[in-house]
Design a protein around this motif. Structure first.
Motif, mmCIF file in Angstrom:
data_model
loop_
_atom_site.group_PDB
_atom_site.id
_atom_site.type_symbol
_atom_site.label_atom_id
_atom_site.label_comp_id
_atom_site.label_asym_id
_atom_site.label_seq_id
_atom_site.Cartn_x
_atom_site.Cartn_y
_atom_site.Cartn_z
ATOM 1 N N LEU A 34 0.823 -1.198 0.000
ATOM 2 C CA LEU A 34 0.000 0.000 0.000
ATOM 3 C C LEU A 34 0.865 1.258 0.000
ATOM 4 C CD1 LEU A 34 -2.751 1.353 0.147
ATOM 5 C CD2 LEU A 34 -2.742 0.995 2.631
ATOM 6 N N ILE A 35 1.933 1.270 0.783
ATOM 7 C CA ILE A 35 2.833 2.424 0.813
ATOM 8 C C ILE A 35 3.444 2.651 -0.567
ATOM 9 C CG2 ILE A 35 5.028 3.269 1.747
ATOM 10 C CD1 ILE A 35 4.243 1.897 4.392
ATOM 11 N N ASN A 36 3.833 1.575 -1.222
ATOM 12 C CA ASN A 36 4.396 1.700 -2.571
ATOM 13 C C ASN A 36 3.370 2.201 -3.579
ATOM 14 O OD1 ASN A 36 7.333 0.421 -3.178
ATOM 15 N ND2 ASN A 36 6.451 -0.507 -1.340
ATOM 16 N N GLU A 37 2.116 1.911 -3.326
ATOM 17 C CA GLU A 37 1.071 2.384 -4.227
ATOM 18 C C GLU A 37 0.756 3.853 -3.999
ATOM 19 O OE1 GLU A 37 -3.345 0.859 -5.775
ATOM 20 O OE2 GLU A 37 -2.329 -0.151 -4.101
ATOM 21 N N LEU A 38 0.878 4.324 -2.763
ATOM 22 C CA LEU A 38 0.491 5.683 -2.422
ATOM 23 C C LEU A 38 1.591 6.710 -2.708
ATOM 24 C CD1 LEU A 38 -1.378 4.959 0.922
ATOM 25 C CD2 LEU A 38 -2.386 6.118 -1.053
ATOM 26 N N LEU A 39 2.837 6.395 -2.446
ATOM 27 C CA LEU A 39 3.899 7.389 -2.572
ATOM 28 C C LEU A 39 4.010 7.989 -3.975
ATOM 29 C CD1 LEU A 39 6.815 5.972 -0.367
ATOM 30 C CD2 LEU A 39 5.315 7.919 0.095
ATOM 31 N N PRO A 40 3.848 7.215 -5.059
ATOM 32 C CA PRO A 40 3.934 7.837 -6.389
ATOM 33 C C PRO A 40 2.870 8.892 -6.656
ATOM 34 C CG PRO A 40 4.234 5.465 -6.558
ATOM 35 C CD PRO A 40 3.790 5.748 -5.158
ATOM 36 N N PHE A 41 1.810 8.949 -5.860
ATOM 37 C CA PHE A 41 0.784 9.971 -6.056
ATOM 38 C C PHE A 41 1.299 11.357 -5.676
ATOM 39 C CE2 PHE A 41 -2.781 6.624 -5.289
ATOM 40 C CZ PHE A 41 -2.572 6.143 -6.566
ATOM 41 N N GLY A 42 2.413 11.415 -4.925
ATOM 42 C CA GLY A 42 3.031 12.700 -4.613
ATOM 43 C C GLY A 42 2.554 13.367 -3.343
ATOM 44 N N TYR A 43 1.884 12.631 -2.461
ATOM 45 C CA TYR A 43 1.377 13.205 -1.208
ATOM 46 C C TYR A 43 2.151 12.654 -0.017
ATOM 47 C CZ TYR A 43 -2.571 14.813 -3.992
ATOM 48 O OH TYR A 43 -3.339 15.434 -4.934
ATOM 49 N N LYS B 24 11.018 6.662 -1.682
ATOM 50 C CA LYS B 24 10.451 5.741 -2.678
ATOM 51 C C LYS B 24 11.371 4.543 -2.897
ATOM 52 C CE LYS B 24 7.933 9.344 -5.200
ATOM 53 N NZ LYS B 24 7.865 10.111 -6.474
ATOM 54 N N ARG B 25 12.677 4.785 -2.909
ATOM 55 C CA ARG B 25 13.620 3.664 -3.084
ATOM 56 C C ARG B 25 13.558 2.711 -1.895
ATOM 57 N NH1 ARG B 25 17.052 7.827 -5.093
ATOM 58 N NH2 ARG B 25 18.174 7.927 -3.098
ATOM 59 N N LEU B 26 13.469 3.281 -0.684
ATOM 60 C CA LEU B 26 13.352 2.438 0.507
ATOM 61 C C LEU B 26 12.080 1.601 0.440
ATOM 62 C CD1 LEU B 26 14.023 1.494 3.375
ATOM 63 C CD2 LEU B 26 12.924 3.583 4.234
ATOM 64 N N ALA B 27 10.962 2.224 0.070
ATOM 65 C CA ALA B 27 9.690 1.498 -0.007
ATOM 66 C C ALA B 27 9.776 0.358 -1.014
ATOM 67 C CB ALA B 27 8.569 2.463 -0.387
ATOM 68 N N THR C 243 9.691 11.571 -1.363
ATOM 69 C CA THR C 243 11.002 11.892 -1.912
ATOM 70 C C THR C 243 11.590 10.663 -2.592
ATOM 71 O OG1 THR C 243 12.087 11.323 0.176
ATOM 72 C CG2 THR C 243 11.358 13.605 -0.098
ATOM 73 N N GLU C 244 12.620 10.868 -3.381
ATOM 74 C CA GLU C 244 13.240 9.738 -4.077
ATOM 75 C C GLU C 244 13.861 8.742 -3.108
ATOM 76 O OE1 GLU C 244 12.877 8.906 -7.209
ATOM 77 O OE2 GLU C 244 11.514 10.626 -7.265
ATOM 78 N N GLY D 25 22.329 6.109 2.914
ATOM 79 C CA GLY D 25 23.172 7.245 3.208
ATOM 80 C C GLY D 25 22.595 8.564 2.735
ATOM 81 N N LYS D 26 21.414 8.536 2.141
ATOM 82 C CA LYS D 26 20.771 9.751 1.646
ATOM 83 C C LYS D 26 19.423 10.005 2.302
ATOM 84 C CE LYS D 26 22.992 9.441 -2.890
ATOM 85 N NZ LYS D 26 22.785 9.342 -4.362
ATOM 86 N N LEU D 27 18.796 8.973 2.837
ATOM 87 C CA LEU D 27 17.482 9.115 3.459
ATOM 88 C C LEU D 27 17.632 9.748 4.836
ATOM 89 C CD1 LEU D 27 14.440 6.927 3.266
ATOM 90 C CD2 LEU D 27 15.305 7.354 5.562
ATOM 91 N N LYS D 28 16.895 10.834 5.092
ATOM 92 C CA LYS D 28 16.948 11.534 6.364
ATOM 93 C C LYS D 28 15.849 10.991 7.273
ATOM 94 C CE LYS D 28 18.310 15.670 3.830
ATOM 95 N NZ LYS D 28 17.876 17.026 3.410
#
Length: 406
Positions: free
Chosen positions: A206-215, A282-285, A278-279, A328-331
């Motif tokens: 579900l998280i992977n489906e929602l994040l590309p919506f940009g919210y 999204k990569r983590l998800a 953020t990118e 190393g980039k995800l805050k």
């Protein structure tokens, strides 16, 4: 003077007047015949002044008061911002929460409940959407979750239904719901069971489906409740890609700042966490999804903890409460367990009371007796929306009186 009625058949005859003393009146215009003419002249003069005044005022107002783009209204009766933005027609997506569909209306088609960008756009506020999900066995938890949020003025929420029974009931109750397509059983699956782990994988999907919506996404489990609007708090950390709760039971800070990530020893708990689209997030998800799908014996929370600790320990410059993690980039930031409480820090320790802080949430972790134990924990704290008959029972009233006496 008496009024004389004129008729066409009997023309009026003048009434003879006696001559004045001294002889006949000289021929001239009598005073009565000049009155109508005088009134007409006077009216024309007054009318001319009035017309001139109107033209003068109009020309003056056109100089000093330019025309407004919308009608003048009083702020007490009309929202001016609504005048510039046309009102959107009410749909099942943007309908006010708790507003049931019209009596006798048909159930929308299954396609209408698919999760789409338009559905999220209709419910999001300020770019944020709050989401939980579950099956019919947790409907009372879900209604409690929704009632707490709406009571706090938060309506930018959606609930994912894992079975059609819950989908139908939430829709009829007026809760914004979407179909996760899980075809899950309606019974309680029990913590740690294979079906429980399947539910965990559904969250990752579900998280992977929602994040590309940009919210921005505030993802929550259903066995938690909100006690304070969390959105202003999350907005305090705009550069964080991810803010997560934890199982920390020893406070690392004494105020409402994020936990000191260097001292957190408890696992990061995915029952409450906030994602920005953020990118790095999204990569983590995506990596998280690939990991849990590759092995159905992997617990989603353990997989999440392993991934975020792949690279970990470099503080974000200028924002010491955040740490670079994952690639190393995800805050990453850790929500304080004293106010984003676990079942232990809230029910057992009362950590927020010790630190004199206002809690934002309580997640019923660390509880025995499974789902029923969590339900009763919330009931004891008067945080569960239950049937009035439960809270009116003599036994509960006696317990409440005893607690007040203590």
């Amino acid at each position: 003077r008496p009024h004389r009625q004129l008729t066409p058949s009997a023309p009026a005859t003048p009434i003879p007047r006696p001559p004045p003393p001294g002889g006949e009146m000289a021929p001239c215009c009598p005073a009565e015949s000049t009155k109508p003419a005088f009134i007409g002249i006077f009216g024309a003069i007054v009318g001319g002044f009035a017309v001139s005044a109107v033209f003068f005022l109009l020309s003056f107002s056109s100089i000093t008061a330019p025309a407004l783009p919308f009608p003048v209204v009083t702020a007490t009766t009309t929202n001016l911002s609504a005048l510039s933005t046309p009102a959107q027609p009410e749909t099942m997506y943007n309908r006010p929460i708790w507003k049931s569909p019209a009596r006798g209306s048909r159930m929308p088609s299954p396609r209408a409940f698919r999760l789409t960008r338009d559905m999220v756009r209709a419910r999001a506020r300020d770019g944020v959407i709050v989401v939980t999900f579950g099956n019919y066995a947790f409907m009372d938890f879900i209604l409690t979750w929704v009632r707490h949020l709406t009571g706090l003025g938060v309506d930018n929420l959606l609930v994912g239904a894992m079975d059609t029974k819950l989908l139908r009931q939430l829709y009829l109750t007026g809760v914004p719901v979407f179909d996760m397509g899980s075809r899950m059983v309606t019974e309680d699956v029990g913590w740690g069971s294979p079906t429980f782990h399947k539910m965990g994988r559904e969250k990752v999907l579900l998280i992977n489906e929602l994040l590309p919506f940009g919210y921005e996404l505030l993802m929550c489990d259903t066995d938690m409740v909100w006690l304070k609007n969390p959105l202003p708090y999350l907005a305090r950390y705009p550069s964080a890609d991810l803010l997560t709760s934890s199982d920390q039971v020893i406070p690392t800070v004494t105020d409402d700042s994020l936990e000191n990530w260097r001292e957190v020893t408890g696992a990061y708990n995915i029952g409450i966490f906030h994602w920005r689209p953020t990118e790095p997030a999204k990569r983590l998800a995506k990596d998280w999804k690939d990991l849990v799908i590759s092995d159905d014996k992997i617990w989603d929370q353990n997989a999440f903890n392993d991934l975020v600790h792949t690279v970990f320990g470099q503080p974000v410059q200028g924002e010491d409460e955040l740490v670079y993690s994952y690639d190393g980039k995800l805050k990453l930031g850790v929500l304080p367990a004293s106010i984003f409480c676990s079942g232990h820090t809230y029910f057992v320790q009362g950590m927020h009371q010790q630190l004199r802080l206002e809690p934002y949430a309580v997640h019923t972790t660390f509880q025995y007796a499974g789902t029923e134990g969590k339900r009763h924990r919330l009931r004891e704290a008067m945080l569960f929306f239950d049937q009035p008959s439960y809270y009116d029972s003599p036994v509960l009233q006696l317990l409440q009186q005893h607690e007040l006496l203590l």
